[in-house]
Design an enzyme around this catalytic site. Sequence first.
Site, PDB file in Angstrom:
ATOM      1  N   ARG A  47       0.842  -1.202   0.000  1.00  0.00           N
ATOM      2  CA  ARG A  47       0.000   0.000   0.000  1.00  0.00           C
ATOM      3  C   ARG A  47       0.874   1.247   0.000  1.00  0.00           C
ATOM      4  NH1 ARG A  47      -5.277   1.481   2.571  1.00  0.00           N
ATOM      5  NH2 ARG A  47      -4.995   3.401   3.725  1.00  0.00           N
ATOM      6  N   THR A  94      -1.103   7.554  -1.841  1.00  0.00           N
ATOM      7  CA  THR A  94      -2.222   7.412  -2.789  1.00  0.00           C
ATOM      8  C   THR A  94      -3.284   6.462  -2.248  1.00  0.00           C
ATOM      9  OG1 THR A  94      -1.156   5.533  -3.855  1.00  0.00           O
ATOM     10  CG2 THR A  94      -0.656   7.717  -4.754  1.00  0.00           C
ATOM     11  N   ASP A 126      -5.565  -2.196  10.421  1.00  0.00           N
ATOM     12  CA  ASP A 126      -4.592  -2.714   9.456  1.00  0.00           C
ATOM     13  C   ASP A 126      -4.264  -4.161   9.801  1.00  0.00           C
ATOM     14  OD1 ASP A 126      -1.976  -3.422   8.277  1.00  0.00           O
ATOM     15  OD2 ASP A 126      -2.050  -1.375   7.516  1.00  0.00           O
ATOM     16  N   ASP A 141      -0.514  -5.047  10.203  1.00  0.00           N
ATOM     17  CA  ASP A 141       0.060  -4.538  11.459  1.00  0.00           C
ATOM     18  C   ASP A 141      -0.389  -5.383  12.644  1.00  0.00           C
ATOM     19  OD1 ASP A 141       1.545  -2.530  10.365  1.00  0.00           O
ATOM     20  OD2 ASP A 141       0.089  -0.931  10.764  1.00  0.00           O
TER      21      ASP A 141
END
Length: 208
Positions: free
Chosen positions: A103, A107, A199, A202
């Site tokens: 990722r 953007t 996430d 993570d």
Amino acid sequence: MNNVKLIKHPLIEHKLTILRDVKTQPFQFRMLIDEISYLMMFEATRDLALREVDITTPVTKTKGHKLATKVMICPILRAALGMLDSVFKLMPDASVGFLGFQRNEETAKAEFFYAKLPSDYANRTAIIIDPMFATGGTAIDAVKFLKDKGVRDIKFISIIAAPEGLKRFSEVYPDVAVYTAAIDECLNDKNYIVPGLGDAGDRVFNTN
Ligand code: URA
């Protein structure tokens, strides 16, 4: 969206609720990802082809069935590594083809950076795994990558999906089944799934 298969099961819903909880620690998060993936595989592999085989039990000769489909499990790096063990455990003869997308935080789009497929990839059913199906962008890129290389049979397994991503993906690839355990409300302005779980990478790898 006939290609989208929502897998509902009390055990999955229970585990998913603990998975989403911000208080769930990485060790338990990994365990739950593993368990949910294992349960989802049961449904996602329901249509795999079988071949008849002769076997001898301690009592007599008989016929049984073994998988005829050669499978290539394609984890999208890195969050899907949390799902890989359970999927591999169920199909130990499968091959693994890694797909790397990262990722871009500016953007909010995923960018391709790596692939490592088995040499006979074109003859295998690809089961792409990625716990979060957000915008659908990575999923579209991953399927395009495999289709361009000649892979004909592709499925996608994702634990939580956003409706926007599923819609976008299904318009491009209505022929690719997407199995998910939850279709959440929406994406937020950072393309995170709401309510989601944050996430996934993570939380699996205890990074931030
Ligand atoms: N990837 C994640 O890990 N979480 C999201 O909510 C969306 C994409």
